[in-house]
Design a protein around this motif. Structure first.
Motif, PDB file in Angstrom:
ATOM      1  N   UNK A 111       0.945  -1.163  -0.014  1.00 10.14           N
ATOM      2  CA  UNK A 111      -0.104   0.046  -0.079  1.00 10.14           C
ATOM      3  C   UNK A 111       0.710   1.215   0.097  1.00 10.14           C
ATOM      4  N   UNK A 112       1.901   1.314   0.745  1.00  4.72           N
ATOM      5  CA  UNK A 112       2.935   2.153   0.626  1.00  4.72           C
ATOM      6  C   UNK A 112       3.653   2.471  -0.818  1.00  4.72           C
ATOM      7  N   UNK A 113       3.897   1.235  -1.219  1.00  2.00           N
ATOM      8  CA  UNK A 113       4.458   1.682  -2.599  1.00  2.00           C
ATOM      9  C   UNK A 113       3.539   2.062  -3.617  1.00  2.00           C
ATOM     10  N   UNK A 114       2.150   1.636  -3.517  1.00  2.00           N
ATOM     11  CA  UNK A 114       1.136   2.345  -4.269  1.00  2.00           C
ATOM     12  C   UNK A 114       0.836   3.815  -4.030  1.00  2.00           C
ATOM     13  N   UNK A 115       1.087   4.065  -2.809  1.00  2.00           N
ATOM     14  CA  UNK A 115       0.780   5.380  -2.271  1.00  2.00           C
ATOM     15  C   UNK A 115       1.666   6.509  -3.013  1.00  2.00           C
ATOM     16  N   UNK A 116       2.861   5.877  -2.674  1.00  2.00           N
ATOM     17  CA  UNK A 116       4.126   6.817  -3.335  1.00  2.00           C
ATOM     18  C   UNK A 116       3.990   6.942  -4.739  1.00  2.00           C
ATOM     19  N   UNK A 117       4.027   5.842  -5.270  1.00  2.00           N
ATOM     20  CA  UNK A 117       3.494   5.989  -7.049  1.00  2.00           C
ATOM     21  C   UNK A 117       2.592   6.961  -7.310  1.00  2.00           C
ATOM     22  N   UNK A 118       1.353   6.902  -6.756  1.00  2.00           N
ATOM     23  CA  UNK A 118       0.443   7.646  -7.069  1.00  2.00           C
ATOM     24  C   UNK A 118       0.597   9.066  -6.748  1.00  2.00           C
ATOM     25  N   UNK A 119       1.153   9.235  -5.443  1.00  2.00           N
ATOM     26  CA  UNK A 119       1.393  10.526  -4.990  1.00  2.00           C
ATOM     27  C   UNK A 119       2.400  11.307  -5.868  1.00  2.00           C
ATOM     28  N   UNK A 120       3.433  10.515  -6.325  1.00  2.00           N
ATOM     29  CA  UNK A 120       4.313  11.249  -7.406  1.00  2.00           C
ATOM     30  C   UNK A 120       3.876  11.382  -8.824  1.00  2.00           C
ATOM     31  N   UNK A 121       2.912  10.585  -9.336  1.00  2.00           N
ATOM     32  CA  UNK A 121       2.376  10.802 -10.598  1.00  2.00           C
ATOM     33  C   UNK A 121       1.022  11.718 -10.379  1.00  2.00           C
ATOM     34  N   UNK A 122       0.445  11.758  -9.479  1.00  2.00           N
ATOM     35  CA  UNK A 122      -0.896  12.651  -9.749  1.00  2.00           C
ATOM     36  C   UNK A 122      -0.814  13.986  -8.523  1.00  2.00           C
ATOM     37  N   UNK A 123       0.322  13.888  -8.039  1.00  2.00           N
ATOM     38  CA  UNK A 123       0.657  15.219  -7.109  1.00  2.00           C
ATOM     39  C   UNK A 123       0.069  15.318  -6.027  1.00  2.00           C
ATOM     40  N   UNK A 124      -0.517  13.966  -5.284  1.00  2.00           N
ATOM     41  CA  UNK A 124      -1.086  13.894  -3.908  1.00  2.00           C
ATOM     42  C   UNK A 124       0.042  14.090  -2.853  1.00  2.00           C
ATOM     43  N   UNK A 125      -0.576  14.440  -1.781  1.00  2.00           N
ATOM     44  CA  UNK A 125       0.742  15.014  -0.701  1.00  2.00           C
ATOM     45  C   UNK A 125       0.185  13.558   0.210  1.00  2.00           C
ATOM     46  N   UNK A 126       1.427  13.164   0.836  1.00  2.00           N
ATOM     47  CA  UNK A 126       1.010  11.999   1.886  1.00  2.00           C
ATOM     48  C   UNK A 126       1.315  12.802   3.180  1.00  2.00           C
ATOM     49  N   UNK A 127       0.401  12.475   3.988  1.00  2.00           N
ATOM     50  CA  UNK A 127       0.658  12.955   5.302  1.00  2.00           C
ATOM     51  C   UNK A 127       0.603  11.705   6.217  1.00  2.00           C
TER      52      UNK A 127
END
Ligand SMILES: *Cc1c(COP(=O)(O)O)cnc(C)c1O
Length: 391
Positions: A111-127
């Motif tokens: 899930x962390x891998x997925x979140x990091x990838x989606x954040x990088x591609x879509x400009x999401x910020x992880x908190x």
């Protein structure tokens, strides 16, 4: 305690097939004969009738599964694993750039891998959400993060690597009050601890762990579908053409598709249908055995296991001893490792898990031994493991 042991006995009678030394319900549990029979019967039916003609009505299975979280049959989508379910859910979620996604350091590796990838591609910020010294989410801290602005919160109810039960109902209520969607990973909690009342927008689960269904099946339960939630890729089973497709293409004109109502948008029409039937049977058995009695029985088993194993040969239980879960993790003493202990356990016909750090890379510092007794595990099996650790 006797009433709880009684519930375990009921369950055990239904599950007399569990091999004596099996202590890996959190990895891959043992399906009952009834579950296996349902799987095989469907495979035979597919052979006799043809796979398409044998397509079953899974509404009762969907209802039984959804009832475990207080949802309905149209909220259920079957996929091939928990990981695939999480990827379908988050991958299709149209969160605009700059969206803030809350997660905990205990989060599952994939899930962390997925979140990091989606954040990088879509400009999401992880908190990162605050936890206390036992890695339990701190509701007051989560409230403060919500007040500072979050657009989505993702929590694993119980981690793969740690027996702490997160305060999901409290977090769910806070998210609901703040109007923020809440995704609860129940891969380690459904069939294990109470999940109803957590009020999540979406639940991500898997068949083979505490629900004791077959491998190769995962699921989403999505009671809180919003227009921003779609499958990552449209499919003919999950989407409709907005207008009937034309036989003659009009140059320059693109055809749009829209998701079908409910969670069906996430589900692949092709899949291990027999496995879905097996999961449905396992969930019906779980309802028959009595969810609340089983939850209490598993909490007792976990506490008993921690009491017996903590300190054996210098091994230390990683979560609080009284934690109401049957997922028990142990840190090795100097000079021993989880891998070596698991090998010694195997020599003694005991099946335990080793959790590598990649499974929870922000939390685990070294591999831990995971002991996860299925319902009805005899105390003698836990004593035998304590002797192996003490050796
Ligand atoms: C096992 C697990 C998953 C992934 O499920 P799979 O079916 O193995 O893909 C996700 N989260 C947690 C907490 C798990 O334990």
């Amino acid at each position: 305690m006797s009433a709880r042991v009684g519930a375990g006995e009921v369950w055990r009678a239904a599950r007399s097939v569990v091999p004596a030394g099996h202590l890996d319900a959190a990895g891959c549990n043992v399906p009952t004969d009834r579950v296996l029979d349902a799987v095989v019967a469907h495979l035979r039916l597919e052979r006799e009738r043809g796979g398409y003609a044998a397509v079953p009505d899974l509404t009762a299975s969907r209802s039984a599964l959804a009832a475990l979280v207080g949802a309905g049959p149209a909220d259920v989508a079957f996929l091939e694993s928990g990981t695939a379910a999480m990827a379908a859910l988050l991958g299709g979620w149209r969160l605009p750039p700059g969206s803030r996604v809350g997660y905990a350091r205990t989060e599952y590796g994939s899930t962390l891998m997925l979140l990091h990838r989606l954040a990088a591609r879509r400009g999401w910020r992880l908190v990162e959400l605050p936890v206390d010294g036992t890695a339990r989410l701190d509701p007051e801290g989560v409230r403060a993060r919500l007040a500072a602005g979050l657009d989505l919160v993702i929590v694993s109810h119980i981690g793969s690597h740690h027996g702490v039960v997160q305060p999901a109902a409290e977090i769910g209520a806070l998210c609901r009050a703040a109007g923020v969607p809440f995704v609860l990973d129940v891969c380690q909690s459904l069939g294990h601890v109470e999940v109803r009342g957590t009020d999540a927008s979406a639940y991500v689960g898997t068949s083979r762990k505490w629900l004791a269904g077959p491998r190769g099946v995962g699921f989403l339960i999505v009671p809180g579908l919003t227009p921003a939630m779609d499958a990552p890729a449209p499919t003919l089973s999950g989407h409709l053409w907005e207008e009937p497709p034309r036989t003659e293409e009009v140059p320059g004109r693109t055809r749009e598709s829209v998701p079908v109502p409910g969670a069906a948008r996430y589900e692949s029409s092709e899949g291990a249908i027999a496995g879905r039937i097996g999961l449905g049977t396992a969930v019906l058995e779980f309802h028959e055995a009595g969810p609340s009695e089983l939850h209490a029985h598993l909490a007792d088993l976990g506490r008993t296991a921690r009491g017996l194993l903590d300190g054996a040969g210098g091994w230390r239980v990683a979560e609080p001893l009284g934690e109401p879960s049957a997922l028990v993790t142990l840190r090795p003493p100097p000079g021993d490792t989880a891998e070596r202990a698991a090998a010694r356990a195997a020599d003694a016909s005991l099946l335990v898990g080793v959790v590598p750090t990649a499974r929870a890379p922000l939390h685990l510092r070294e591999p831990v031994l995971r002991v996860s007794p299925p319902p009805g595990t005899p105390l003698e099996t836990l004593h035998a493991l304590a002797r192996v650790l003490a050796r």
